[in-house]
Design a protein around this motif. Structure first.
Motif, PDB file in Angstrom:
ATOM      1  N   UNK A  99       0.868  -1.181   0.000  1.00  0.00           N
ATOM      2  CA  UNK A  99       0.000   0.000   0.000  1.00  0.00           C
ATOM      3  C   UNK A  99       0.911   1.240   0.000  1.00  0.00           C
ATOM      4  N   UNK A 100       0.926   1.930  -1.131  1.00  0.00           N
ATOM      5  CA  UNK A 100       1.720   3.161  -1.245  1.00  0.00           C
ATOM      6  C   UNK A 100       0.975   4.271  -0.497  1.00  0.00           C
ATOM      7  N   UNK A 101       1.700   5.022   0.328  1.00  0.00           N
ATOM      8  CA  UNK A 101       1.056   6.102   1.097  1.00  0.00           C
ATOM      9  C   UNK A 101       1.563   7.452   0.589  1.00  0.00           C
ATOM     10  N   UNK A 102       0.660   8.215  -0.011  1.00  0.00           N
ATOM     11  CA  UNK A 102       1.003   9.527  -0.567  1.00  0.00           C
ATOM     12  C   UNK A 102       0.289  10.636   0.190  1.00  0.00           C
ATOM     13  N   UNK A 103       0.911  11.802   0.245  1.00  0.00           N
ATOM     14  CA  UNK A 103       0.252  12.973   0.826  1.00  0.00           C
ATOM     15  C   UNK A 103      -0.746  13.554  -0.168  1.00  0.00           C
ATOM     16  N   UNK A 104      -0.297  13.685  -1.409  1.00  0.00           N
ATOM     17  CA  UNK A 104      -1.155  14.311  -2.423  1.00  0.00           C
ATOM     18  C   UNK A 104      -0.824  13.726  -3.793  1.00  0.00           C
ATOM     19  N   UNK A 105      -1.851  13.497  -4.578  1.00  0.00           N
ATOM     20  CA  UNK A 105      -1.636  13.067  -5.965  1.00  0.00           C
ATOM     21  C   UNK A 105      -2.152  14.198  -6.845  1.00  0.00           C
TER      22      UNK A 105
END
Ligand code: IMP
Length: 177
Positions: A99-105
């Motif tokens: 599960x990739x965890x990003x702040x903003x896409x």
């Protein structure tokens, strides 16, 4: 409404820490449900996702691993131009549910590149969670399974997100006036 000033720009609060907390719980509960028989590896992308990843991990109650990673940009050959690659993953990602965890896409280019790289490393499954998603990613139908808040195209900072390196420490999210 109180604003904050960073360098040349003034910012106003658009998402409070309380709203973020609520959303993080909701997202974590979905993950607790969807991955209940798995032990996923969370892959937060530094620097922006450190705060979101930390709060999310505290609310995830299934067995899981975490490995913070960075995207390194370096100049490739003249023909390939800028190459980006994932650095810092200490766990073997082969055959793992990631599960990739990003702040903003935003445009989704970063995420697409990471997903492609992880598939190449032999991950069993690859999904993404992002706290924020901007309009271009929605238009391009970038594949993000878990999304906190949808934004238009505005620039935001706080809760890990920066403006020129500053502002990551705020617990609320702000947008430029
Ligand atoms: P993308 O490849 O266009 O999706 O860009 C994603 C990355 O750009 C994020 O992980 C952030 O580091 C950065 N970014 C995009 N929009 C913003 C913003 O509004 N504030 C702070 N950083 C942003």
């Amino acid at each position: 409404m109180p604003t904050i000033k960073i360098k040349d720009l003034e910012f106003k609060k658009i998402i409070t820490a309380a709203k973020i907390d609520e959303k993080v719980m909701e997202l974590a509960n979905q993950i607790n449900h969807d991955y209940k028989d798995k032990a996923p590896v969370f892959l937060p992308i530094l620097n922006g996702s450190f705060m979101f990843a930390s709060d999310l991990m505290k609310a995830v109650k299934i067995p899981c691993r975490v490995s913070f990673v960075k995207i390194s940009s370096y100049s490739g050959t003249a023909s390939t131009g800028q190459l980006k690659t994932l650095i810092g993953h200490d766990e073997s990602l082969f055959n793992q549910d990631i599960i990739i965890v990003e702040d903003i896409v935003d445009t989704g280019l970063t995420l697409e590149k990471i997903i492609e790289e992880l598939r190449g490393l032999g991950a069993k499954s690859v999904e993404a969670i992002t706290l924020l998603r901007k309009q271009p990613a929605r238009e391009k139908k970038i594949d993000v399974k878990y999304v906190g808040f949808d934004l238009e195209n505005e620039f935001v900072l706080g809760y890990g997100l920066d403006y020129d390196g500053l502002g990551r420490n705020y617990t609320d999210i702000y947008t430029a006036l």
